[in-house]
Design a protein around this motif. Structure first.
Motif, PDB file in Angstrom:
ATOM      1  N   UNK A  81     -31.045 155.710 -49.569  1.00 36.23           N
ATOM      2  CA  UNK A  81     -29.689 155.168 -49.511  1.00 36.23           C
ATOM      3  C   UNK A  81     -29.593 153.987 -48.548  1.00 36.23           C
ATOM      4  N   UNK A  82     -30.480 153.923 -47.563  1.00 37.01           N
ATOM      5  CA  UNK A  82     -30.488 152.770 -46.655  1.00 37.01           C
ATOM      6  C   UNK A  82     -30.748 151.475 -47.434  1.00 37.01           C
ATOM      7  N   UNK A  83     -31.670 151.548 -48.374  1.00 36.90           N
ATOM      8  CA  UNK A  83     -31.948 150.385 -49.217  1.00 36.90           C
ATOM      9  C   UNK A  83     -30.749 150.065 -50.100  1.00 36.90           C
ATOM     10  N   UNK A  84     -30.141 151.102 -50.641  1.00 34.67           N
ATOM     11  CA  UNK A  84     -29.035 150.906 -51.582  1.00 34.67           C
ATOM     12  C   UNK A  84     -27.829 150.258 -50.910  1.00 34.67           C
ATOM     13  N   UNK A  85     -27.572 150.617 -49.668  1.00 35.67           N
ATOM     14  CA  UNK A  85     -26.438 150.001 -48.963  1.00 35.67           C
ATOM     15  C   UNK A  85     -26.695 148.511 -48.734  1.00 35.67           C
ATOM     16  N   UNK A  86     -27.931 148.143 -48.450  1.00 32.35           N
ATOM     17  CA  UNK A  86     -28.270 146.728 -48.276  1.00 32.35           C
ATOM     18  C   UNK A  86     -28.120 145.984 -49.594  1.00 32.35           C
ATOM     19  N   UNK A 164     -28.605 149.989 -38.690  1.00 36.63           N
ATOM     20  CA  UNK A 164     -29.715 150.310 -37.779  1.00 36.63           C
ATOM     21  C   UNK A 164     -31.067 150.197 -38.462  1.00 36.63           C
ATOM     22  N   UNK A 165     -32.112 150.320 -37.664  1.00 35.63           N
ATOM     23  CA  UNK A 165     -33.485 150.300 -38.167  1.00 35.63           C
ATOM     24  C   UNK A 165     -33.678 151.438 -39.173  1.00 35.63           C
ATOM     25  N   UNK A 166     -34.597 151.255 -40.105  1.00 38.50           N
ATOM     26  CA  UNK A 166     -34.895 152.289 -41.090  1.00 38.50           C
ATOM     27  C   UNK A 166     -35.277 153.592 -40.391  1.00 38.50           C
ATOM     28  N   UNK A 167     -34.978 154.697 -41.032  1.00 39.65           N
ATOM     29  CA  UNK A 167     -35.247 156.009 -40.450  1.00 39.65           C
ATOM     30  C   UNK A 167     -36.654 156.505 -40.752  1.00 39.65           C
ATOM     31  N   UNK A 168     -37.469 155.683 -41.384  1.00 40.61           N
ATOM     32  CA  UNK A 168     -38.843 156.050 -41.699  1.00 40.61           C
ATOM     33  C   UNK A 168     -39.758 154.855 -41.493  1.00 40.61           C
ATOM     34  N   UNK A 169     -41.033 155.148 -41.221  1.00 45.02           N
ATOM     35  CA  UNK A 169     -42.074 154.115 -41.219  1.00 45.02           C
ATOM     36  C   UNK A 169     -42.811 154.073 -42.552  1.00 45.02           C
ATOM     37  N   UNK A 263     -35.988 146.036 -44.288  1.00 46.14           N
ATOM     38  CA  UNK A 263     -35.639 146.528 -42.956  1.00 46.14           C
ATOM     39  C   UNK A 263     -35.171 145.335 -42.140  1.00 46.14           C
ATOM     40  N   UNK A 264     -34.617 145.556 -40.951  1.00 43.35           N
ATOM     41  CA  UNK A 264     -34.294 144.429 -40.080  1.00 43.35           C
ATOM     42  C   UNK A 264     -35.553 143.843 -39.441  1.00 43.35           C
ATOM     43  N   UNK A 265     -35.937 142.662 -39.890  1.00 44.56           N
ATOM     44  CA  UNK A 265     -37.038 141.905 -39.279  1.00 44.56           C
ATOM     45  C   UNK A 265     -36.460 140.559 -38.842  1.00 44.56           C
ATOM     46  N   UNK A 266     -36.819 139.479 -39.517  1.00 47.19           N
ATOM     47  CA  UNK A 266     -36.234 138.166 -39.234  1.00 47.19           C
ATOM     48  C   UNK A 266     -36.489 137.255 -40.415  1.00 47.19           C
ATOM     49  N   UNK A 267     -35.774 136.141 -40.455  1.00 40.36           N
ATOM     50  CA  UNK A 267     -35.973 135.169 -41.531  1.00 40.36           C
ATOM     51  C   UNK A 267     -37.380 134.588 -41.486  1.00 40.36           C
TER      52      UNK A 267
END
Length: 378
Positions: A81-86, A164-169, A263-267
């Motif tokens: 769902x983290x992906x889906x919200x993005x 927030x950061x993803x909840x998994x690696x 995930x949150x990284x950068x451009x």
């Protein structure tokens, strides 16, 4: 794991038996009960050759649907769902992304019998690279420039997204190890919650491997990355994750696919990843300079700059990031293979060929030539 005859793309660009069974008629029947949109659909028309999940296309009376299934150890409903919200945020901002569908209860990710499912409406556009592995270089420069433009548009839309950061690696790309001054200490701390990776690394001289092969590239990067704001990014910008359509004489992106690594990284990180994915024939390095597509890298950069400001300092940082942009995801693949699929052989490929080998290649004459071309483009 499975003994199914279904075949998928292997790590050496070969055809191998799938780790995960193809989506069955029994599963489709269960999904019909959860999604009213699937009323009347039959057996799958096509099964994806991608190796790390199972996916299929099914056809209803009026439209087609894309079903994707993950093993529970790779994706829970919460992490999916983290992906889906993005994706939903990008859609609202006008980025042409896939339409993730809700079930009868309004959920976009479902767990059942040890699997996690998602359903997409059929995406618009032509899948020109359906059978291309992720390490297949892009040779069409107009498409490379267009891919750079679309990535910049995605980043513009992402600027207003906060999560927030993803909840998994597991099979997610991060840049945490690049942003810290001490990657080894951070990774050592992470291993407490990553038993499959910890188990694999316990049999390797991993600290000395990183110190000798990757960390020389890391000098000064953490400080420079402090000037790059975190931005939710795609993190797997390969042309096989884009659908295309004709617009006059041009081929343009119709739909952006597969946010599994987001995930949150950068451009800067995301554009560096796009160059790594599209401008080097990693499975054919024996071809020497012919395996490096400098013009593709420059076209991606130029297309990005057509849409979004990207300073000279950022281009230099991009070039300096390139030898390490795979760092975190390579470790994630090691974790996946050693834990989810139980394949030490595949984990060895991820560790030796991907994690260490890619960083080593950038010290070769061909790798240096690519970096020099990017620095010159600043």
């Amino acid at each position: 794991m499975t003994t199914s005859p279904h075949r998928v793309q292997g790590l050496n660009n070969d055809s191998v038996a799938a780790d995960w069974p193809a989506i069955s008629e029994r599963e489709i029947a269960w999904l019909r009960e959860q999604y009213p949109q699937l009323d009347g659909v039959g057996a799958a028309l096509w099964h994806s050759p991608r190796p790390m999940s199972a996916a299929a296309i099914v056809e209803g009376a009026a439209e087609s649907f894309f079903i994707k299934r993950h093993h529970h150890s790779v994706r829970s409903a919460a992490t999916l769902s983290e992906e889906h919200r993005f994706i939903a945020h990008l859609a609202e901002a006008g980025v042409p992304v896939v339409n993730v569908l809700q079930d009868r209860h309004g959920d976009t990710a479902l767990e059942h019998d040890g699997w996690t499912y998602e359903l997409h409406a059929a995406a618009e556009g032509e899948d020109l690279y359906r059978d291309a592995p992720s390490w297949t270089p892009l040779t069409e420069l107009d498409q490379a420039r267009e891919a750079g433009r679309m990535l910049a548009m995605l980043h513009q839309a992402s600027e207003s997204y906060t999560a927030p950061q993803r909840s998994t690696h597991m099979l997610v790309t991060r840049d945490d190890l690049l942003r810290t001054a001490n990657p080894i200490a951070m990774l050592e701390g992470d291993l407490i919650e990553r038993p499959a990776l910890a188990d694999y690394l316990s049999h390797k001289p991993w600290k000395s491997d990183l110190q000798q092969t990757l960390l020389p590239w890391h000098v000064g990067l953490a400080q420079r990355l402090k000037n790059e704001p975190q931005l939710w990014a795609h993190n797997d910008w390969h042309v096989s994750n884009l659908l295309w359509r004709r617009q006059g004489d041009a081929t343009v992106v119709a739909t952006v696919l597969d946010f599994g690594l987001a995930s949150p990284t950068s451009a800067v990180f995301d554009l560096a990843t796009a160059i790594e994915r599209n401008a080097v024939a990693w499975l054919e390095l024996e071809r020497g300079a012919q395996a490096v597509y400098v013009d593709t890298a420059l076209a991606l950069l130029a297309g990005y700059r057509d849409v979004r400001p990207f300073s000279a300092a950022q281009v230099h940082l991009l070039a300096d990031l390139l030898p390490l942009v795979h760092f975190d995801f390579a470790l994630s693949e090691v974790e996946y293979f050693n834990g989810a699929t139980g394949s030490t052989a595949d984990a060895d490929v991820a560790y030796h060929t991907f994690l260490l080998g890619h960083a080593q290649w950038f010290r070769s004459a061909d790798g240096q030539a690519l970096l020099a071309a990017l620095h010159s483009a600043a």
